[in-house]
Design a protein around this motif. Structure first.
Motif, mmCIF file in Angstrom:
data_model
loop_
_atom_site.group_PDB
_atom_site.id
_atom_site.type_symbol
_atom_site.label_atom_id
_atom_site.label_comp_id
_atom_site.label_asym_id
_atom_site.label_seq_id
_atom_site.Cartn_x
_atom_site.Cartn_y
_atom_site.Cartn_z
ATOM 1 N N GLY A 121 14.262 23.308 -8.462
ATOM 2 C CA GLY A 121 13.026 24.051 -7.939
ATOM 3 C C GLY A 121 11.761 23.268 -7.793
ATOM 4 N N LEU A 122 11.989 21.963 -8.016
ATOM 5 C CA LEU A 122 10.708 21.069 -7.790
ATOM 6 C C LEU A 122 10.315 20.527 -6.414
ATOM 7 C CD1 LEU A 122 11.589 18.749 -10.792
ATOM 8 C CD2 LEU A 122 10.161 20.845 -10.867
ATOM 9 N N HIS A 123 8.939 20.494 -6.289
ATOM 10 C CA HIS A 123 8.668 20.009 -4.863
ATOM 11 C C HIS A 123 9.017 18.243 -4.969
ATOM 12 C CE1 HIS A 123 6.096 18.357 -1.887
ATOM 13 N NE2 HIS A 123 5.757 19.482 -1.587
ATOM 14 N N LEU A 124 9.279 17.958 -4.035
ATOM 15 C CA LEU A 124 9.971 16.448 -3.801
ATOM 16 C C LEU A 124 8.761 15.429 -4.430
ATOM 17 C CD1 LEU A 124 12.033 14.424 -2.745
ATOM 18 C CD2 LEU A 124 10.720 14.239 -0.521
ATOM 19 N N ASP A 125 7.379 15.942 -4.437
ATOM 20 C CA ASP A 125 6.471 14.900 -5.322
ATOM 21 C C ASP A 125 6.896 15.015 -6.666
ATOM 22 O OD1 ASP A 125 5.435 14.483 -2.773
ATOM 23 O OD2 ASP A 125 3.635 16.051 -3.113
ATOM 24 N N GLN A 126 7.563 15.627 -6.991
ATOM 25 C CA GLN A 126 7.760 15.557 -8.493
ATOM 26 C C GLN A 126 9.253 14.995 -9.063
ATOM 27 O OE1 GLN A 126 5.466 16.833 -10.326
ATOM 28 N NE2 GLN A 126 4.450 17.593 -8.651
ATOM 29 N N PHE A 127 9.954 14.520 -7.879
ATOM 30 C CA PHE A 127 11.365 14.014 -8.206
ATOM 31 C C PHE A 127 11.084 12.647 -8.904
ATOM 32 C CE2 PHE A 127 11.111 10.808 -5.224
ATOM 33 C CZ PHE A 127 12.429 10.154 -4.949
ATOM 34 N N GLN A 128 10.117 11.951 -9.002
ATOM 35 C CA GLN A 128 10.106 10.596 -9.679
ATOM 36 C C GLN A 128 10.252 10.904 -11.255
ATOM 37 O OE1 GLN A 128 10.752 8.177 -7.971
ATOM 38 N NE2 GLN A 128 9.558 7.597 -6.491
ATOM 39 N N ARG A 129 9.961 12.073 -11.564
ATOM 40 C CA ARG A 129 10.189 12.325 -12.957
ATOM 41 C C ARG A 129 11.481 12.610 -13.476
ATOM 42 N NH1 ARG A 129 5.545 17.134 -14.156
ATOM 43 N NH2 ARG A 129 3.858 16.345 -12.800
ATOM 44 N N ILE A 130 12.534 12.451 -12.590
ATOM 45 C CA ILE A 130 13.872 12.513 -13.050
ATOM 46 C C ILE A 130 14.488 11.094 -13.069
ATOM 47 C CG2 ILE A 130 16.291 13.384 -12.160
ATOM 48 C CD1 ILE A 130 14.614 15.507 -10.685
ATOM 49 N N VAL A 131 15.183 10.945 -13.998
ATOM 50 C CA VAL A 131 16.177 9.502 -14.019
ATOM 51 C C VAL A 131 17.477 9.712 -13.588
ATOM 52 C CG1 VAL A 131 16.607 7.678 -15.599
ATOM 53 C CG2 VAL A 131 14.430 8.822 -15.682
ATOM 54 N N PRO A 158 0.661 -1.155 0.097
ATOM 55 C CA PRO A 158 0.049 -0.057 -0.115
ATOM 56 C C PRO A 158 0.692 1.069 0.110
ATOM 57 C CG PRO A 158 -0.894 -1.484 1.675
ATOM 58 C CD PRO A 158 0.506 -2.125 0.923
ATOM 59 N N LEU A 159 2.063 1.267 0.552
ATOM 60 C CA LEU A 159 3.160 2.495 0.445
ATOM 61 C C LEU A 159 3.623 2.758 -0.977
ATOM 62 C CD1 LEU A 159 4.375 4.447 2.080
ATOM 63 C CD2 LEU A 159 6.085 2.843 2.478
ATOM 64 N N TRP A 160 3.404 1.780 -1.806
ATOM 65 C CA TRP A 160 3.949 1.935 -3.009
ATOM 66 C C TRP A 160 3.234 2.948 -3.883
ATOM 67 C CZ3 TRP A 160 8.289 -0.311 -5.383
ATOM 68 C CH2 TRP A 160 8.302 -0.197 -7.026
ATOM 69 N N PRO A 161 2.053 3.256 -3.900
ATOM 70 C CA PRO A 161 1.714 4.408 -4.808
ATOM 71 C C PRO A 161 1.957 5.755 -4.119
ATOM 72 C CG PRO A 161 -0.145 3.124 -3.776
ATOM 73 C CD PRO A 161 1.022 2.231 -3.745
ATOM 74 N N ILE A 162 2.345 5.693 -2.732
ATOM 75 C CA ILE A 162 2.405 6.920 -2.164
ATOM 76 C C ILE A 162 3.896 7.281 -2.536
ATOM 77 C CG2 ILE A 162 2.836 8.235 0.260
ATOM 78 C CD1 ILE A 162 0.703 6.031 1.275
ATOM 79 N N VAL A 163 4.909 6.465 -2.493
ATOM 80 C CA VAL A 163 6.143 6.639 -2.907
ATOM 81 C C VAL A 163 6.290 7.260 -4.390
ATOM 82 C CG1 VAL A 163 8.289 5.444 -3.422
ATOM 83 C CG2 VAL A 163 7.021 4.941 -1.328
ATOM 84 N N GLN A 164 5.199 6.562 -5.203
ATOM 85 C CA GLN A 164 5.392 7.126 -6.462
ATOM 86 C C GLN A 164 4.579 8.439 -6.842
ATOM 87 O OE1 GLN A 164 6.758 5.176 -9.408
ATOM 88 N NE2 GLN A 164 7.497 4.047 -7.564
ATOM 89 N N ALA A 165 3.641 8.715 -6.100
ATOM 90 C CA ALA A 165 3.001 9.867 -6.431
ATOM 91 C C ALA A 165 3.029 11.025 -5.312
ATOM 92 C CB ALA A 165 1.308 9.486 -6.795
ATOM 93 N N HIS A 166 3.517 10.508 -4.150
ATOM 94 C CA HIS A 166 3.498 11.559 -3.119
ATOM 95 C C HIS A 166 4.587 11.198 -2.150
ATOM 96 C CE1 HIS A 166 1.935 14.722 -0.709
ATOM 97 N NE2 HIS A 166 1.173 13.963 0.197
#
Length: 224
Positions: A164-174, A98-106
């Protein structure tokens, strides 16, 4: 301010098997050794003033293979995120947690059971890089180049802050194994120079008598 090259460790046995290594002492596999050696060919093009590494085995090994003559300074601030109970488990199994989608999106709300909050990981990694950057700038001047070897999520968090991104956007980076990303800090803002790449690094050496400016080049500039 100085310029930091963010090197992710080479591929590990855990990466190859689909496990989440976390803070376990996993080593590089054969592909990871080759990646580290190729990274060294690129890194030796430039005069690095300081080499700082996560204390975990895979980062130490990567730097030792890439830069065998370098003096390596370890800093716990660059260590892997503390994944707690997730460590050692298969990613395909963790994807059902259940934590997985939070790690991905939030991810800013993600706290690993018996581990670390992703927000805390981000804060200590960014603070560590900025502290070292200030120290190296003070000792070697604003044209100095230095290396920080760390882990995928840690590097992504540092890049997100620089962008300057919020941490919630960091999954967009590779940040692939043995990739190099580059951030140049200035008094007003960081500049993200390169992300997740394996190309030539010689152009990072500043021209003589020219220091990094805080202003962005209108229109994009002519490059280096």
């Amino acid at each position: 301010m100085a310029t930091v090259l963010l090197l992710r460790h080479g591929r590990t046995t855990a990466n190859a098997s689909g496990e989440l290594a976390g803070r376990r002492p996993v080593d590089l596999d054969d592909a990871g050794v080759s990646q580290a050696e190729r990274a060294g060919e690129r890194l030796r093009q430039i005069p690095l003033k300081t080499v700082v590494s996560s204390p975990l085995l895979r980062c130490r090994r990567t730097v030792e293979l890439a830069l065998p003559d370098a003096e390596i300074v370890e800093d716990d601030g660059l260590t892997e995120c503390g994944y707690g109970d997730w460590e050692g488990k298969q990613l395909k199994d963790l994807a059902k947690d259940p934590l997985w989608p939070i790690v991905q999106a939030h991810p800013s709300a993600a706290v690993f059971p018996n581990g670390e909050a992703m927000a805390d990981m981000s804060a200590r990694a960014v603070a560590t890089v900025r502290r070292w950057d200030e120290k190296i700038t003070a000792e070697h001047g604003p044209d100095a180049l230095w290396l920080a070897c760390s882990h995928g999520d840690v590097i992504k968090a540092i890049l997100a802050d620089a962008l300057g991104l919020h941490l919630d956007q960091f999954q967009r980076i590779v940040a692939d194994p043995a990739s190099i990303s580059v951030v140049r800090y200035t008094p007003f803002r960081p500049f993200v120079v390169r992300v997740n790449e394996g190309g030539d690094l010689a152009s990072l050496v500043p021209p003589k008598n020219e220091t990094a400016a805080s202003d962005a080049a209108v229109g994009g500039g002519a490059g280096t």
